[in-house]
Design an enzyme around this catalytic site. Structure first.
Site, PDB file in Angstrom:
ATOM      1  CE1 TYR A 136      13.140  31.339   3.837  1.00 17.24           C
ATOM      2  CE2 TYR A 136      13.294  28.965   3.489  1.00 17.24           C
ATOM      3  CZ  TYR A 136      13.025  30.238   3.004  1.00 17.24           C
ATOM      4  OH  TYR A 136      12.645  30.400   1.703  1.00 17.24           O
ATOM      5  CE  LYS A 171      -0.398  -0.308   4.976  1.00 16.60           C
ATOM      6  NZ  LYS A 171      -1.157   0.070   6.121  1.00 16.60           N
TER       7      LYS A 171
END
Ligand code: PLP
Length: 357
Positions: free
Chosen positions: A254, A35
């Site tokens: 940042y 999956k």
């Protein structure tokens, strides 16, 4: 040249990890869990590499149909079963098995077209308290299923909440609960995920359902994949696109909350959270540059991350960077990012180019 972010999928290692499953659970058939795009590795190439598995498990119809349309003829099990009555027609057309985990799914099975039968896996909630019927309801549900014309063979399935904690008794309790279910000895059963395959041999039963171990990551916090004989099926790679000399005290990235502790060189890697690398990876997370371990420095950006290469580095733009995989277990990166390898592997997205080898 295209952006160098790429995921290499090592097909021979997937096959090796499947052999490890079979060594650990030699008497069980293997339902390989593919999956979530085979945990981010690519659904179709992974299923093709794992053709020695006995069945595949997916979460939804779309994944199952993709497999069938790619020529997969294995048993395919829908782990969440039918979502609505319309799914019954498609599941029958594509010869899928369905998990039946709740009462609202029973009428859906009455919509299986005449002349077709779906094999069902009756899911029992033995203690995880996510999906499944309470054990006391199972005999009545099994009886009802057996009266539905569109239902073929009925098998039983449960899932463990804490199989990765071998010192806890939760798995033994779930197993005892499952073993106490009244059932005919011919009814096939499936209980074990990767952790149970490796740590709880009493749970192996007829079918095991390995996921993460196939992809070469350890299901246990305290044991490495290498110790378990597993090989990483994905190497996430990119390249340095810049190398800059920085001075002690220079902030990087940042927020400027990571500051060079000494004069050094900072390498900029073309890969960031927009590719699926965890934004929450802490400064200090290992990264391999040109075969050498260095560390992530500063916040991960959308398309880039920075690494501290040290003052005497010879690293250059174009040098290869490994974010996880060869020589750097994804489990280590996950620990440094307060998550699990499952999330990192599933998170690699389509911006990254895939190559199978
Ligand atoms: C029902 C079920 N079985 C098996 C697995 C495989 O688990 P693992 O990847 O831990 O082996 C999963 C994965 O989440 C699952 O949901």
């Amino acid at each position: 040249m295209t952006r160098p972010a790429r995921a290499q999928i090592h097909l021979a290692r997937l096959r090796h990890n499947l052999v490890r499953v079979k060594e650990a659970a030699p008497r069980s058939r293997v339902m390989a869990v593919v999956k979530a795009n085979a945990y981010g590795h690519g659904l179709v190439p992974v299923a093709q590499a794992l053709e020695q598995a006995d069945a595949f498990a997916v979460a939804g119809l779309e994944e199952a149909i993709t497999l069938r349309e790619a020529g997969c003829d294995h048993r395919i099990v829908l782990l969440e079963g039918l979502f609505d009555a319309g799914d019954a027609t498609l599941a029958a057309a594509y010869r899928l098995d369905v998990v039946v985990h709740a009462a609202h799914q029973l009428p859906m099975l009455e919509r299986v077209p005449a002349g077709r039968r779906l094999d069902c896996w009756l899911k029992v909630d033995t203690g995880m308290h996510r999906l499944g019927f309470p054990p006391g309801d199972v005999p009545a549900v099994a009886r009802r299923l057996s009266t539905v014309a569109g239902v073929g063979t009925i098998r039983y399935l449960t899932h463990f909440a804490r199989a990765d904690e071998p010192d806890q008794r939760a798995t033994a309790d779930q197993l005892a609960c499952f073993d106490a279910l009244p059932r005919d000895s011919a009814t096939e059963c499936s209980l074990a995920n990767s952790a149970a395959i490796l740590a709880w041999p009493a749970t192996h039963a007829d079918w095991v359902r390995p996921g993460i171990m196939l992809y070469g990551s350890s299901p246990f916090a305290g044991r490495s994949a290498a110790e378990l004989g597993l090989q990483p099926a994905m190497t996430l790679r990119s390249e340095l696109i810049a190398v800059h000399a920085r001075r002690r005290g220079d902030p990087v990235g940042y927020g400027g909350d990571w500051v060079c502790e000494r004069d050094t060189h900072i390498g900029v890697v073309a890969l960031g959270y927009g590719d699926g690398y965890p934004r929450h990876a802490r400064s200090g997370t290992p990264v391999r540059v040109g075969g050498r371990r260095v560390v992530l420095s500063g916040r991960v950006s959308m398309d880039m991350l920075c690494v501290d290469l040290g003052s005497g580095t010879e690293a250059r733009p174009g040098d290869e960077v490994i974010l996880w995989g060869d020589g750097l277990p994804v489990d280590e990166v996950a620990r440094s990012s307060a998550t699990i390898a499952y999330e990192l592997l599933c998170g690699v997205n389509r911006r990254v180019s895939y190559e199978c080898r």
